[in-house]
Design an enzyme around this catalytic site. Structure first.
Site, PDB file in Angstrom:
ATOM      1  N   THR A 388       0.858  -1.209  -0.081  1.00  0.00           N
ATOM      2  CA  THR A 388       0.092   0.075   0.117  1.00  0.00           C
ATOM      3  C   THR A 388       0.866   1.065  -0.089  1.00  0.00           C
ATOM      4  O   THR A 388       2.100   1.143   0.331  1.00  0.00           O
ATOM      5  CB  THR A 388      -1.043  -0.128   1.172  1.00  0.00           C
ATOM      6  OG1 THR A 388      -1.833  -1.241   1.201  1.00  0.00           O
ATOM      7  CG2 THR A 388      -1.780   1.162   1.268  1.00  0.00           C
ATOM      8  N   THR A 406      -3.838   1.228  -2.562  1.00  0.00           N
ATOM      9  CA  THR A 406      -3.459   0.107  -2.375  1.00  0.00           C
ATOM     10  C   THR A 406      -3.829  -0.938  -3.237  1.00  0.00           C
ATOM     11  O   THR A 406      -5.006  -0.978  -4.168  1.00  0.00           O
ATOM     12  CB  THR A 406      -4.200  -0.469  -0.923  1.00  0.00           C
ATOM     13  OG1 THR A 406      -3.532  -1.746  -0.745  1.00  0.00           O
ATOM     14  CG2 THR A 406      -5.448  -0.416  -0.786  1.00  0.00           C
ATOM     15  N   SER A 459     -11.705  -0.661   5.066  1.00  0.00           N
ATOM     16  CA  SER A 459     -10.139  -0.446   5.047  1.00  0.00           C
ATOM     17  C   SER A 459      -9.629   0.101   6.354  1.00  0.00           C
ATOM     18  O   SER A 459     -10.422   0.767   7.053  1.00  0.00           O
ATOM     19  CB  SER A 459     -10.246   0.637   3.659  1.00  0.00           C
ATOM     20  OG  SER A 459      -8.846   1.117   4.028  1.00  0.00           O
ATOM     21  N   SER A 460      -8.218   0.180   6.470  1.00  0.00           N
ATOM     22  CA  SER A 460      -7.701   0.919   7.526  1.00  0.00           C
ATOM     23  C   SER A 460      -6.969   2.001   7.191  1.00  0.00           C
ATOM     24  O   SER A 460      -6.517   2.923   7.968  1.00  0.00           O
ATOM     25  CB  SER A 460      -6.587   0.138   8.393  1.00  0.00           C
ATOM     26  OG  SER A 460      -7.145  -1.032   8.756  1.00  0.00           O
ATOM     27  N   GLY A 479       0.091   0.060   6.010  1.00  0.00           N
ATOM     28  CA  GLY A 479       0.753  -0.946   7.245  1.00  0.00           C
ATOM     29  C   GLY A 479      -0.488  -1.619   7.719  1.00  0.00           C
ATOM     30  O   GLY A 479      -0.471  -1.974   8.642  1.00  0.00           O
TER      31      GLY A 479
HETATM   32  O1  DON Z   1      -7.352  -1.077   3.003  1.00  0.00           O
HETATM   33  C1  DON Z   1      -6.760  -1.687   3.820  1.00  0.00           C
HETATM   34  O2  DON Z   1      -6.967  -1.555   4.975  1.00  0.00           O
HETATM   35  C2  DON Z   1      -5.562  -2.815   3.717  1.00  0.00           C
HETATM   36  N1  DON Z   1      -6.059  -3.308   2.128  1.00  0.00           N
HETATM   37  C3  DON Z   1      -4.215  -1.968   3.747  1.00  0.00           C
HETATM   38  C4  DON Z   1      -3.376  -2.883   3.109  1.00  0.00           C
HETATM   39  C5  DON Z   1      -1.843  -2.591   3.550  1.00  0.00           C
HETATM   40  O3  DON Z   1      -1.849  -1.436   3.954  1.00  0.00           O
HETATM   41  C6  DON Z   1      -0.811  -3.212   3.247  1.00  0.00           C
HETATM   42  N2  DON Z   1       0.302  -2.930   3.758  1.00  0.00           N
HETATM   43  N3  DON Z   1       0.977  -2.406   4.188  1.00  0.00           N
END
Ligand code: DON
Length: 581
Positions: A388, A406, A459-460, A479
């Site tokens: 991401t 992402t 999503s985060s 992250g």
């Molecule tokens: O939207 C989200 O929360 C995840 N798909 C984000 C993935 C992510 O941040 C991967 N890593 N670092």
């Protein structure tokens, strides 16, 4: 303001390095009192722009677009589409994004939701093995893992409503780099090596990432003519160039040939959504952050509301960590219970964002002891991820974009859809696909985040602005679930007066309710006696590898100075300020 002593907090008035905080404040006041310095910088104020992104080519693409007369939105489109070419392990046209936009002319903040959505034929059984256990392969690899992309619709929408240049101009750097080639970053080379076996399953994936049938090296030249053509279609026809016509037909053909369920109707019905950001006041600053389908803004707001009456500067380091972690724990508990796509589930936003609700949560914090997550209702788990990407932009007119994009985990689904050159995301895994079973980030979810055709997965991602009287910051990071605690820590660091590079460099701590432990980034400077104190309070401590890839812009309006910093954990990043003529 409640006196922290009323909360029975210990209150030694020292900062982390032992220097009384007011020394720094006096020095700053003395510097600002120099009028000539201020006026010299005033001259620069209107003419600089700042961009921080995870790749130098993308940062440069943003400046190229500003130089052509674009604004922060046009620059964000150039940065994002260039990252689709040069940092495909992290984000791209086959994925989605969430973005905050600040329009300097109207003072309005808005939020663009270009999150992926489930195809109509989504079927939970596709993500189970015959024995009923979760099938990690279908949820992470290949076309069943992929949601309908939101990225192309999102950039077309942003461009049309908030950009100054035609979309086709903002797409030029990405198209040129895809056609002419670039040297892959070490992170891209490593990602391809890591996912080589999965990429080899599909000819278009091997052809894109292992052009001579071999793993790439950093001195090789990568070209992406298929993606260049798809970008050209977007440039020529806007969103229809991707969601309808030849590109859409090829996407659906390739997905079906490899066992996926997408239809032309799924693509044609996708729309980017504009939503109202979450805003709250904390310590005299206005925080503007991401609403659902992000869980990040709600969680950060809950954490800040819990901490609002707590004077963190009066706490020793162990108690500061204690309060931060207990706020994180409670916000993450609510995350799984209530949050999902707001177009599908009713989220009790008024309750979650209410200071009175936060008062109740605060009262459950024991002053000298860790709360066990098991003592609180509900569950969740989640280790950090590293893919991401986030970019922060402030242009010379004061327009701002905070954008996190992402494809989910490294190289998304590893599935390139035939001749489109588009690497598809594996965002379906962000749904609670199997009730009670964790996803790739260890997150558990309930019915609020269950997969349904046309629904967006939670999503985060937490793109945010922190706006003070004289200083403001554009903040975000990748992250997985640690995005939320990284942004939370960055907001506190900014409010503490830290610079952009100090904010990106600061060592991170994370707690997400389950597993019930504090993750502490390796190399952290937390002294042994503080760690011992935390253990004595009942915390499990877990030293972890580094996580996140934060990009921050800080704008000091008093001095007219913009600074941009890219995460020191990522050698490919570039945070830069340029004078705009
Ligand atoms: O939207 C989200 O929360 C995840 N798909 C984000 C993935 C992510 O941040 C991967 N890593 N670092």
């Amino acid at each position: 303001m409640i006196d922290p002593r009323a909360l029975r907090l210990p209150a030694p008035p020292t900062s982390r390095n032992g220097i009384p905080r007011w020394c720094g404040a006096l020095l700053a006041v003395a510097l600002l009192a120099s009028g000539s310095l201020a006026s010299a910088q005033d001259a620069v104020r209107q003419r600089t722009a700042a961009i921080a992104s995870a790749n130098a080519l993308a940062t440069q693409a943003g400046f190229e677009t500003l130089a052509r007369g674009g604004n922060a939105v046009d620059a964000a489109i150039a940065v994002g589409t260039t990252l689709s070419v040069v940092q495909p392990e992290a984000s791209g046209m086959g994925g989605g994004f969430l973005a905050l936009i600040h329009d300097a002319a109207t003072g309005k903040d808005t939020f663009i939701d270009a999150r992926e959505m489930a195809p109509q034929a989504v079927d939970s059984k596709d993500y189970l093995k015959p024995d009923g256990t979760p099938n990690r392969d279908t949820s992470l690899n290949g076309p069943l893992a992929a949601g309908i992309p939101g990225f192309p619709a999102g950039v077309a929408y942003m461009s049309g409503k908030y950009g100054k240049l035609p979309l086709s101009v903002a797409l030029q750097p990405a198209i040129r780099i895809a056609e002419q080639g670039f040297h892959p970053s070490g992170a891209l080379v490593r990602s391809i090596g890591h996912k080589a076996e999965v990429l080899r399953r599909w000819p278009a994936s091997s052809a894109k990432f292992m052009p001579d049938g071999k793993l790439p090296t950093a001195d090789g030249l990568f070209r992406d003519p298929n993606q260049a053509r798809t970008l050209q279609a977007l440039a020529a026809k806007g969103a229809d160039g991707f969601y309808k016509g030849a590109v859409a037909r090829e996407l659906v053909r390739a997905v079906h040939a490899a066992g996926g369920t997408w239809t032309l109707q799924d693509l044609a019905s996708y729309r980017a959504r504009e939503r109202t950001p979450i805003t709250l006041d904390y310590a005299g600053y206005k925080v503007v952050t991401a609403p659902p389908p992000s869980s990040g803004g709600v969680a950060v707001a809950e954490m800040l509301n819990i901490l609002a009456p707590v004077d963190l500067s009066r706490l020793d380091q162990a108690h500061r960590i204690h309060w931060l972690v207990e706020a994180m724990r409670r916000a993450f508990r609510d995350h799984n219970e209530y949050l999902g796509d707001p177009d599908f589930v009713k989220i009790p936003m008024d309750m979650l964002l209410s200071p009175y609700y936060a008062d109740g949560l605060r009262q459950s914090i024991l002053p000298e002891q860790a709360t066990k997550s098991a003592w609180l209702p509900s569950v969740s788990v989640n280790p950090p991820g590293m893919h991401t990407t986030h970019y922060s932009i402030v242009d010379a007119d004061g327009n701002m974009v905070s954008m996190t994009a992402t494809v989910n985990t490294t190289l998304g689904s590893s599935f390139v859809a035939g001749g489109t050159g588009i690497l598809l995301n594996n965002e379906m895994d962000d749904f609670a696909l199997v009730p009670g079973k964790p996803n790739a980030f260890g997150l558990l979810g309930g019915s609020a985040n269950a997969p349904v055709g046309g629904k967006r997965m939670l999503s985060s991602m937490t793109p945010s602005f922190v706006i003070g009287k004289d200083r403001l910051a554009v903040i975000g990071s990748p992250g997985g679930s640690t995005i939320i605690t990284q942004v939370f820590g960055a907001i506190l660091a900014f409010i503490d007066g830290k610079s952009a590079s100090e904010i990106t460099a600061q060592k991170r701590i994370h707690h997400q309710f389950m597993p019930d432990r504090i993750d502490i980034e390796k190399g952290s400077d937390i002294p042994a006696d503080v760690l011992a104190k935390l253990k004595a309070m009942g915390y499990e401590l877990n030293q972890d590898d580094s996580w996140g890839n934060m990009n921050v812009v800080v704008w000091d309006k008093k001095t007219g100075t913009k600074t941009a910093a890219s995460d020191p954990r990522n050698p490919s990043g570039l945070g830069k300020v340029e004078t705009i003529h």
